[in-house]
Design an enzyme around this catalytic site. Structure first.
Site, PDB file in Angstrom:
ATOM      1  N   LEU A 134      21.129   5.967  39.331  1.00  0.00           N
ATOM      2  CA  LEU A 134      20.480   7.322  38.635  1.00  0.00           C
ATOM      3  C   LEU A 134      19.154   7.992  39.695  1.00  0.00           C
ATOM      4  O   LEU A 134      19.451   9.083  39.895  1.00  0.00           O
ATOM      5  CB  LEU A 134      19.912   6.988  37.238  1.00  0.00           C
ATOM      6  CG  LEU A 134      19.156   8.216  36.656  1.00  0.00           C
ATOM      7  CD1 LEU A 134      19.937   9.290  36.311  1.00  0.00           C
ATOM      8  CD2 LEU A 134      18.259   7.646  35.350  1.00  0.00           C
ATOM      9  N   TYR A 152       9.503  -7.131  33.572  1.00  0.00           N
ATOM     10  CA  TYR A 152      10.042  -5.941  34.459  1.00  0.00           C
ATOM     11  C   TYR A 152       8.705  -5.368  34.977  1.00  0.00           C
ATOM     12  O   TYR A 152       8.457  -4.742  36.213  1.00  0.00           O
ATOM     13  CB  TYR A 152      10.687  -5.317  33.838  1.00  0.00           C
ATOM     14  CG  TYR A 152      11.221  -3.881  34.818  1.00  0.00           C
ATOM     15  CD1 TYR A 152      12.076  -3.866  35.666  1.00  0.00           C
ATOM     16  CD2 TYR A 152      10.718  -2.654  34.259  1.00  0.00           C
ATOM     17  CE1 TYR A 152      12.535  -2.811  36.287  1.00  0.00           C
ATOM     18  CE2 TYR A 152      10.666  -1.274  35.066  1.00  0.00           C
ATOM     19  CZ  TYR A 152      11.802  -1.631  36.078  1.00  0.00           C
ATOM     20  OH  TYR A 152      12.231  -0.392  36.636  1.00  0.00           O
ATOM     21  N   LYS A 180       6.881  -4.756  39.011  1.00  0.00           N
ATOM     22  CA  LYS A 180       6.623  -3.572  39.337  1.00  0.00           C
ATOM     23  C   LYS A 180       5.047  -3.228  39.670  1.00  0.00           C
ATOM     24  O   LYS A 180       4.619  -2.614  40.965  1.00  0.00           O
ATOM     25  CB  LYS A 180       6.969  -2.586  38.441  1.00  0.00           C
ATOM     26  CG  LYS A 180       8.588  -2.283  38.216  1.00  0.00           C
ATOM     27  CD  LYS A 180       9.146  -1.585  39.351  1.00  0.00           C
ATOM     28  CE  LYS A 180      10.622  -1.442  39.437  1.00  0.00           C
ATOM     29  NZ  LYS A 180      11.424  -1.015  40.618  1.00  0.00           N
ATOM     30  N   THR A 236       8.066   8.657  34.850  1.00  0.00           N
ATOM     31  CA  THR A 236       8.133   8.348  33.458  1.00  0.00           C
ATOM     32  C   THR A 236       9.797   8.151  32.934  1.00  0.00           C
ATOM     33  O   THR A 236      10.585   7.949  33.930  1.00  0.00           O
ATOM     34  CB  THR A 236       7.749   9.551  32.484  1.00  0.00           C
ATOM     35  OG1 THR A 236       7.731   9.122  31.203  1.00  0.00           O
ATOM     36  CG2 THR A 236       8.642  10.822  33.034  1.00  0.00           C
ATOM     37  N   ARG A 288       8.107   9.633  23.195  1.00  0.00           N
ATOM     38  CA  ARG A 288       8.389   9.095  24.562  1.00  0.00           C
ATOM     39  C   ARG A 288       8.567  10.415  25.407  1.00  0.00           C
ATOM     40  O   ARG A 288       8.863  11.503  24.840  1.00  0.00           O
ATOM     41  CB  ARG A 288       9.876   8.695  24.837  1.00  0.00           C
ATOM     42  CG  ARG A 288      10.166   6.977  24.165  1.00  0.00           C
ATOM     43  CD  ARG A 288       9.379   6.139  24.982  1.00  0.00           C
ATOM     44  NE  ARG A 288       9.537   4.994  24.320  1.00  0.00           N
ATOM     45  CZ  ARG A 288       8.578   4.323  23.512  1.00  0.00           C
ATOM     46  NH1 ARG A 288       7.494   4.804  23.333  1.00  0.00           N
ATOM     47  NH2 ARG A 288       8.630   3.083  23.228  1.00  0.00           N
TER      48      ARG A 288
END
Length: 362
Positions: free
Chosen positions: A20, A142, A146, A170, A253
């Protein structure tokens, strides 16, 4: 801010170019006139293999690197594959960042995620709230990987004089998104569930079978029996006239169209240097850049937007026994705004664009 555009014929390595994020980056770079790309699929180069990554960098000598490769997934995948998520992401980013340093890469852009911020972070989340309190449990492995990537870039800049910049997009959605119901993020998963529910409600078995032939659900394809297909859809809360959604629907969100994220990343790569991000004072930390819209929508509102876009006339059932995750995750993109970039595509337009892409991809 010092303008430092990449040369149009420079060697550019986009790690993760089929996903993506990476595919959006590659498309944006091509549209801006860049032509000399180093592209390796996962079959051609295993980024968790240090020896293979080092050999690739020594052989190809990329001048600029976009580190978009990562093991990613939604709340279920993050919580289920905790060991894989922390190990594989650490391996990928450590290998690439160190190889970039050792081989004199001019500039590197590392893409993280806003899940790096604390579960109870002040909203909207500015860069300086990093490491101020505990993380959300479901995606902690995760997030820790990061955070390590951010600090690796920052530390190499300070010790070795590299120009490695970390950006924190985001929640992203867009072309080449992951629509696997077991592993995808909330927006593409919900869009596909609503689309399947619409066709089930309309008894459109041709569309249902075509969808499952393109992307089987846990091995069940359009060639399986109607009973087997319905059983698998039931497992994922896709009923005749209803769609189940995990949680209460109240979490908020923020979503950013992936091609806009790519435009922001290329903007940063062309025009922003580490020196532009260093704060005043002795301690240099939190030099990463949020990439977001500064706008949010509830999961319930998102479901309604998707339902209206798809033409779904059924209901949504919110399963409050399932986890909500973090209740709010809104970025503060002020730093990016000051540097000169703002988003243009809002959620309603983006959902329509993604739905049209999904239909045409079939």
């Amino acid at each position: 801010m010092k303008i430092n555009c990449m040369e149009r014929n420079a060697k550019i390595y986009v790690a993760g170019h089929t996903g993506l994020v990476g595919s959006a980056l590659l498309k944006n770079l091509q549209q801006k006139g860049y032509t000399n790309f180093l592209l390796q699929t996962i079959e051609e180069l295993d980024l968790t293999d240090q020896k293979a990554v080092f050999a690739f960098f020594e052989r190809e000598k990329p001048q600029y690197v976009f580190l978009a490769a990562a093991k990613v997934g939604g709340i279920v995948a993050n919580n289920t594959y905790r060991g894989q998520f922390i190990y594989e992401n650490l391996q990928i980013q450590n290998n690439i960042i160190h190889a970039a340093y050792k081989n004199g890469v001019k500039k590197l852009l590392f893409l993280g995620s806003t899940c790096i911020y604390p579960k109870e972070a002040p909203q909207p989340m500015e860069e300086n709230c990093l490491l101020t309190s505990p993380l959300e449990y479901t995606n902690e492995p995760y997030a820790i990987a990061k955070i390590a990537g951010i600090k690796l870039c920052e530390s190499y800049n300070l010790q070795y004089g590299t120009n490695f910049i970390a950006v924190m997009p985001t929640n992203l959605y867009g072309p080449n998104d992951n629509f696997d119901l077991e592993k995808s993020h909330v927006l593409p998963a919900l869009l596909r569930k609503v689309y399947l529910a619409k066709n089930l409600m309309e008894n459109n078995w041709d569309a249902l079978r075509n969808d499952l032939n393109r992307l089987p659900i846990e091995g069940v394809s359009g060639n399986d029996s109607q009973e087997a297909i319905q059983a698998k859809l039931d497992k994922y809360g896709i009923g005749n006239g209803s769609v189940e959604i995990w949680g209460t629907g109240r979490p908020m969100r923020e979503f950013l169209w992936s091609e806009e994220m790519a435009d922001a990343c290329v903007f940063v790569m062309e025009q922003v240097n580490f020196e532009d991000l260093k704060p005043q004072g002795k301690e240099i930390r939190n030099t990463h850049i949020n990439i977001g819209t500064g706008q949010e929508v509830s999961i319930r509102q998102l479901a309604e937007i998707i339902g209206q876009t798809v033409g779904y006339r059924g209901t949504f059932v919110f399963n409050a026994d399932k986890p909500d995750g973090t209740m709010r995750k809104l970025t503060d993109p002020s730093r990016l705004h000051r540097l000169g970039w703002r988003h243009q595509i809002d959620i309603e337009q983006g959902v329509e664009k993604l739905y049209n892409w999904y239909l045409n991809k079939k």
